[in-house]
Design a protein around this motif. Structure first.
Motif, mmCIF file in Angstrom:
data_model
loop_
_atom_site.group_PDB
_atom_site.id
_atom_site.type_symbol
_atom_site.label_atom_id
_atom_site.label_comp_id
_atom_site.label_asym_id
_atom_site.label_seq_id
_atom_site.Cartn_x
_atom_site.Cartn_y
_atom_site.Cartn_z
ATOM 1 N N PRO A 78 0.749 -1.347 -0.116
ATOM 2 C CA PRO A 78 0.034 0.119 -0.056
ATOM 3 C C PRO A 78 0.766 1.310 0.018
ATOM 4 O O PRO A 78 0.313 2.526 -0.233
ATOM 5 C CB PRO A 78 -0.940 -0.200 1.140
ATOM 6 N N ASP A 79 2.204 1.414 0.252
ATOM 7 C CA ASP A 79 2.929 2.308 0.408
ATOM 8 C C ASP A 79 3.647 2.518 -0.863
ATOM 9 O O ASP A 79 4.557 3.292 -1.225
ATOM 10 C CB ASP A 79 3.914 2.338 1.425
ATOM 11 N N GLY A 80 3.498 1.840 -2.057
ATOM 12 C CA GLY A 80 4.125 1.998 -3.122
ATOM 13 C C GLY A 80 4.704 0.714 -3.669
ATOM 14 O O GLY A 80 4.980 -0.216 -3.019
ATOM 15 N N PRO A 81 5.195 0.537 -4.781
ATOM 16 C CA PRO A 81 5.361 1.754 -5.700
ATOM 17 C C PRO A 81 3.908 2.230 -6.421
ATOM 18 O O PRO A 81 2.977 1.210 -6.361
ATOM 19 C CB PRO A 81 6.110 1.550 -6.917
ATOM 20 N N ASN A 82 3.658 3.141 -7.068
ATOM 21 C CA ASN A 82 2.537 3.599 -7.822
ATOM 22 C C ASN A 82 2.553 3.007 -9.261
ATOM 23 O O ASN A 82 3.154 3.491 -9.929
ATOM 24 C CB ASN A 82 2.460 5.336 -7.633
ATOM 25 N N LEU A 83 1.444 2.107 -9.184
ATOM 26 C CA LEU A 83 1.731 1.127 -10.278
ATOM 27 C C LEU A 83 1.076 1.971 -11.554
ATOM 28 O O LEU A 83 1.346 1.631 -12.686
ATOM 29 C CB LEU A 83 0.778 -0.180 -10.028
ATOM 30 N N GLN A 84 0.173 2.780 -11.323
ATOM 31 C CA GLN A 84 -0.642 3.341 -12.508
ATOM 32 C C GLN A 84 0.525 4.749 -13.099
ATOM 33 O O GLN A 84 0.561 4.747 -14.276
ATOM 34 C CB GLN A 84 -1.747 4.532 -12.072
ATOM 35 N N GLN A 85 1.351 5.081 -12.104
ATOM 36 C CA GLN A 85 2.233 6.259 -12.576
ATOM 37 C C GLN A 85 3.524 5.319 -13.349
ATOM 38 O O GLN A 85 3.975 5.944 -14.027
ATOM 39 C CB GLN A 85 2.647 6.899 -11.302
ATOM 40 N N ALA B 284 3.260 2.831 -14.971
ATOM 41 C CA ALA B 284 2.712 2.633 -16.523
ATOM 42 C C ALA B 284 2.795 3.740 -17.375
ATOM 43 O O ALA B 284 3.162 3.601 -18.488
ATOM 44 C CB ALA B 284 1.352 1.723 -16.515
ATOM 45 N N LEU B 285 2.357 4.769 -16.691
ATOM 46 C CA LEU B 285 2.296 6.098 -17.613
ATOM 47 C C LEU B 285 3.558 6.641 -17.818
ATOM 48 O O LEU B 285 3.857 6.948 -18.930
ATOM 49 C CB LEU B 285 1.580 7.221 -16.851
ATOM 50 N N SER B 286 4.632 6.252 -17.103
ATOM 51 C CA SER B 286 6.040 6.732 -17.208
ATOM 52 C C SER B 286 6.625 5.941 -18.263
ATOM 53 O O SER B 286 7.588 6.286 -19.282
ATOM 54 C CB SER B 286 7.002 6.668 -15.881
ATOM 55 N N TRP B 287 6.315 4.690 -18.193
ATOM 56 C CA TRP B 287 6.634 3.674 -19.155
ATOM 57 C C TRP B 287 6.148 4.045 -20.677
ATOM 58 O O TRP B 287 6.845 4.044 -21.666
ATOM 59 C CB TRP B 287 6.368 2.335 -18.965
ATOM 60 N N MET B 288 4.878 4.304 -20.749
ATOM 61 C CA MET B 288 4.234 4.905 -21.817
ATOM 62 C C MET B 288 5.002 6.037 -22.413
ATOM 63 O O MET B 288 5.253 6.198 -23.763
ATOM 64 C CB MET B 288 2.891 5.212 -21.853
ATOM 65 N N GLN B 289 5.331 7.176 -21.685
ATOM 66 C CA GLN B 289 5.938 8.254 -21.954
ATOM 67 C C GLN B 289 7.443 8.003 -22.420
ATOM 68 O O GLN B 289 7.875 8.356 -23.494
ATOM 69 C CB GLN B 289 5.999 9.096 -20.775
ATOM 70 N N GLU B 290 7.771 7.018 -21.867
ATOM 71 C CA GLU B 290 9.473 6.761 -22.169
ATOM 72 C C GLU B 290 9.273 6.138 -23.773
ATOM 73 O O GLU B 290 10.290 6.084 -24.561
ATOM 74 C CB GLU B 290 10.036 5.553 -21.457
ATOM 75 N N HIS B 291 8.273 5.437 -24.153
ATOM 76 C CA HIS B 291 8.098 4.562 -25.266
ATOM 77 C C HIS B 291 7.198 5.399 -26.424
ATOM 78 O O HIS B 291 6.463 4.873 -27.150
ATOM 79 C CB HIS B 291 7.546 3.391 -24.975
ATOM 80 N N HIS B 292 7.139 6.844 -26.241
ATOM 81 C CA HIS B 292 6.447 7.632 -27.150
ATOM 82 C C HIS B 292 5.059 7.447 -27.468
ATOM 83 O O HIS B 292 4.689 7.829 -28.522
ATOM 84 C CB HIS B 292 7.250 7.400 -28.354
ATOM 85 N N PHE B 293 4.400 6.728 -26.377
ATOM 86 C CA PHE B 293 3.009 6.907 -26.617
ATOM 87 C C PHE B 293 2.393 8.079 -26.822
ATOM 88 O O PHE B 293 1.292 8.385 -27.478
ATOM 89 C CB PHE B 293 2.206 6.228 -25.415
ATOM 90 N N PHE B 294 2.589 9.131 -26.276
ATOM 91 C CA PHE B 294 1.967 10.538 -26.191
ATOM 92 C C PHE B 294 2.727 11.608 -26.881
ATOM 93 O O PHE B 294 2.266 12.623 -26.975
ATOM 94 C CB PHE B 294 2.103 11.090 -24.547
ATOM 95 N N GLU B 295 3.521 10.937 -27.944
ATOM 96 C CA GLU B 295 3.993 11.990 -28.971
ATOM 97 C C GLU B 295 2.952 11.845 -30.253
ATOM 98 O O GLU B 295 2.614 10.654 -30.306
ATOM 99 C CB GLU B 295 5.450 11.503 -29.228
ATOM 100 N N PRO B 296 2.955 12.903 -30.861
ATOM 101 C CA PRO B 296 2.096 12.947 -32.365
ATOM 102 C C PRO B 296 2.810 11.988 -33.149
ATOM 103 O O PRO B 296 4.198 11.483 -33.341
ATOM 104 C CB PRO B 296 2.307 14.119 -32.898
ATOM 105 N N VAL B 297 2.062 11.181 -34.148
ATOM 106 C CA VAL B 297 2.501 10.206 -34.953
ATOM 107 C C VAL B 297 3.507 10.823 -35.860
ATOM 108 O O VAL B 297 4.335 10.339 -36.296
ATOM 109 C CB VAL B 297 1.285 9.806 -35.733
#
Length: 251
Positions: free
Chosen positions: A144-151, A153-166
């Motif tokens: 319950p004290d971490g890690p933050n699993l949702q964050q 996942a989002l950080s991994w997506m950011q690292e792998h260019h999910f949020f960059e334009p095509v």
């Protein structure tokens, strides 16, 4: 002797000369509009699971379990085999702690599932839209004290260019396209609320859930021969061919 003058011949000639180009342009416009409407009619809203569907942990479950002395080298290296072995021969808590390590502390070891990037980019080129719906609480009950699993996942997506334009080499997602649900029931409810055409998941339990809207096309992501009734089943290269190189009406 001159041929008799016919007023309808003159009108017909005048109509063709004056309106022919216009009619050609209008016809071309109508055809273009018809094709656009057909594409719009066939556009799909495609939802995709995250863990073990978009992200490939490969043998990470096995490696961590081996390091902790929970599996022998003879155990198959896939997630399901590791889970079944641990739950049978040790404690479910041991399996939960491995999940925390994989989905949180060591998520950086995961890679984009082979073929997933091509599937999304090809689909976007055809005008289809995508979102991610993941069964993932913010914190694991066992940690319950971490890690933050949702964050994580989002950080991994950011690292792998999910949020960059095509156009910039990314996958074109917005953060609002990503949904996390703490339970399976919540995940199914979110899928229904998004009014998706298709949902792709590696877990048959989601696709066969009694509350899942019957209008949602079930797709089981699998790299084996496993399949379930009423679903399309296969890996990303197979799904790309099935979805985008065939008549969408047959899906």
């Amino acid at each position: 002797m001159d041929k008799p003058f016919k007023i309808d011949t003159l009108i017909n000639h005048h109509w063709r000369s004056c309106f022919g180009p216009t009619i050609f342009v209008v016809t071309k416009f109508c055809l273009t509009m018809s094709q656009t409407l057909e594409r719009n009619r066939n556009r799909m809203r495609i939802g995709i699971d995250f863990d073990n569907t978009l992200i490939d942990y490969s043998d990470l479950f096995f490696r961590i379990a081996r390091e902790r002395g929970l599996v022998e080298h003879t155990v198959p290296r896939d997630k399901i085999a590791v889970r079944e072995h641990i739950q049978k021969n040790h404690h479910d808590e041991d399996w939960q702690r491995i999940q925390v390590a994989v989905y949180g502390e060591q998520i950086d070891c995961g890679n984009v599932m082979p073929g997933a990037r091509d599937f999304i980019l090809y689909g976007r080129e055809l005008g289809h839209s995508f979102c991610v719906v993941s069964h993932k609480a913010q914190f694991a009950r066992i940690a319950p004290d971490g890690p933050n699993l949702q964050q994580a996942a989002l950080s991994w997506m950011q690292e792998h260019h999910f949020f960059e334009p095509v156009a910039a080499g990314g996958l074109g997602f917005r953060t609002t396209d990503i949904s996390f649900a703490p339970t399976r029931a919540d995940k199914v409810a979110r899928i229904n609320a998004l009014n998706l055409t298709v949902f792709i998941d590696d877990l048959s339990e989601i696709l066969t859930h009694p509350a899942l809207n019957p209008s949602v096309r079930r797709v089981l992501f699998t790299r084996t021969e496993t399949c379930i009734d009423g679903a399309i089943c296969g890996d990303w290269p197979f799904l790309l061919r099935s979805f985008f190189h065939s008549n969408p009406a047959t899906l």
